[in-house]
Write a protein that holds these residues in place. Structure first.
Motif, PDB file in Angstrom:
ATOM      1  N   ASN A 187      39.251  38.703  34.631  1.00 41.86           N
ATOM      2  CA  ASN A 187      40.298  38.311  35.578  1.00 41.86           C
ATOM      3  C   ASN A 187      41.099  37.122  35.057  1.00 41.86           C
ATOM      4  O   ASN A 187      42.326  37.089  35.171  1.00 41.86           O
ATOM      5  N   SER A 190      43.270  38.352  32.094  1.00 46.90           N
ATOM      6  CA  SER A 190      44.483  39.075  32.464  1.00 46.90           C
ATOM      7  C   SER A 190      45.622  38.107  32.787  1.00 46.90           C
ATOM      8  O   SER A 190      46.785  38.390  32.479  1.00 46.90           O
ATOM      9  N   ALA A 205      44.966  35.050  42.685  1.00 51.86           N
ATOM     10  CA  ALA A 205      45.549  36.373  42.919  1.00 51.86           C
ATOM     11  C   ALA A 205      44.883  37.427  42.041  1.00 51.86           C
ATOM     12  O   ALA A 205      44.637  38.559  42.482  1.00 51.86           O
ATOM     13  N   SER A 206      44.573  37.056  40.805  1.00 51.19           N
ATOM     14  CA  SER A 206      43.906  37.990  39.895  1.00 51.19           C
ATOM     15  C   SER A 206      42.506  38.342  40.392  1.00 51.19           C
ATOM     16  O   SER A 206      42.104  39.508  40.381  1.00 51.19           O
ATOM     17  N   TYR A 207      41.775  37.334  40.852  1.00 52.95           N
ATOM     18  CA  TYR A 207      40.433  37.591  41.388  1.00 52.95           C
ATOM     19  C   TYR A 207      40.503  38.446  42.654  1.00 52.95           C
ATOM     20  O   TYR A 207      39.676  39.348  42.852  1.00 52.95           O
ATOM     21  N   ALA A 208      41.469  38.163  43.513  1.00 51.18           N
ATOM     22  CA  ALA A 208      41.585  38.919  44.768  1.00 51.18           C
ATOM     23  C   ALA A 208      41.932  40.378  44.498  1.00 51.18           C
ATOM     24  O   ALA A 208      41.348  41.289  45.090  1.00 51.18           O
ATOM     25  N   SER A 209      42.887  40.612  43.589  1.00 48.37           N
ATOM     26  CA  SER A 209      43.304  41.986  43.306  1.00 48.37           C
ATOM     27  C   SER A 209      42.256  42.762  42.515  1.00 48.37           C
ATOM     28  O   SER A 209      42.168  43.985  42.606  1.00 48.37           O
ATOM     29  N   GLY A 210      41.445  42.041  41.725  1.00 46.08           N
ATOM     30  CA  GLY A 210      40.458  42.722  40.903  1.00 46.08           C
ATOM     31  C   GLY A 210      39.077  42.818  41.518  1.00 46.08           C
ATOM     32  O   GLY A 210      38.190  43.456  40.927  1.00 46.08           O
ATOM     33  N   TRP A 212      37.721  44.457  44.091  1.00 50.05           N
ATOM     34  CA  TRP A 212      37.165  45.778  44.403  1.00 50.05           C
ATOM     35  C   TRP A 212      36.887  46.578  43.144  1.00 50.05           C
ATOM     36  O   TRP A 212      35.909  47.339  43.082  1.00 50.05           O
TER      37      TRP A 212
END
Length: 248
Positions: A187, A190, A205-210, A212
């Motif tokens: 994460n 990226s 934002a990267s952790y939240a989107s990744g 799942w």
């Protein structure tokens, strides 16, 4: 000295980390991250093939030290190559299911069975080779590092007695390292690869989107360890005993 004391001392010696393991730790925790940072800052992520090959080269140094007192046997190297090939084939076989891959499970099994150095080598090689099918890019060195360090950590923890061969122990360990180490590092990677600045907002934002995707990946690792760990470890242990292969 009593027989019990002799056995206890033997166990302590087995759990003591060797010189090559300390060298591996230095290469993995210091040299490889520095090389990846060099690829980002100096080469602007354009020399990922070169960085990937350097990671494999670094990995081979401590692995070669296993044979410092004797010549390597072909069958020892073949087993490591076969495990890497199984990881590559497993990742390719489940290409239609995003993140549902057995690679981390195979890498953990390699580390537990053949030691930390072999675990890192299998992980790094599997990440590099499989990306010829999934696509090479600046993410390749990061994936190699993540797969490799999980295999290395599995070997270390098993050698120290903190990780056992039971399904429960392996599944819990596999799920946690996939979610925390692989997901956590990738994460951040990226953001570093695709954003000009590493900001707190971008990382969150990267952790939240990744999250799942990471959760599916962790569940897949636990599933494959539950299914594969016992039969694979038993067969690999028989091969080790029969042919006198690499000891951790």
């Amino acid at each position: 000295m009593s027989e019990h004391q002799v056995i206890e001392r033997s166990r302590q010696n087995e759990r003591r980390l060797s010189r090559r393991t300390w060298l591996s730790a230095f290469l993995i925790l210091a040299v490889i991250p520095a090389t990846m940072l060099l690829g980002i800052l100096v080469f602007d992520d354009r020399k990922y093939y070169f960085i990937s090959l350097l990671i494999i080269l670094y990995t081979l140094i401590p692995f070669a030290m296993v044979f410092e007192r004797r010549k390597p046997q072909a069958r020892e190297l073949i087993v490591i190559a076969v495990l890497a090939a199984i990881a590559v084939a497993g990742r390719s076989a489940f290409f239609m299911l995003p993140q549902f891959k057995p690679v981390v499970a195979i890498v953990i099994i390699a580390g537990v069975t053949f030691g930390a150095e072999a675990g890192f080598l299998v992980g790094a090689t599997a990440g590099f080779v499989s990306n010829f099918m999934f696509g090479q890019g600046p993410w390749t060195p990061w994936q190699m590092f993540c797969f490799g360090i999980i295999g290395f950590l599995a070997g270390i923890m098993f050698q120290k007695g903190w990780l056992r061969r039971s399904r429960l122990s392996l599944c819990v360990f596999g799920g946690l390292v996939t979610l925390v180490i692989y997901g956590g590092i990738m994460n951040i990677a990226s953001v570093m690869m695709f954003m000009p600045l590493l900001t707190k907002e971008a990382v969150l934002a990267s952790y939240a989107s990744g999250f799942w995707f990471d959760l599916v990946h962790a569940a897949a690792t636990m599933f494959f360890l539950f299914v594969l760990s016992r039969p694979m470890i038993e067969k690999l242990e028989r091969v080790k005993r029969k042919y006198g292969l690499i000891e951790p």
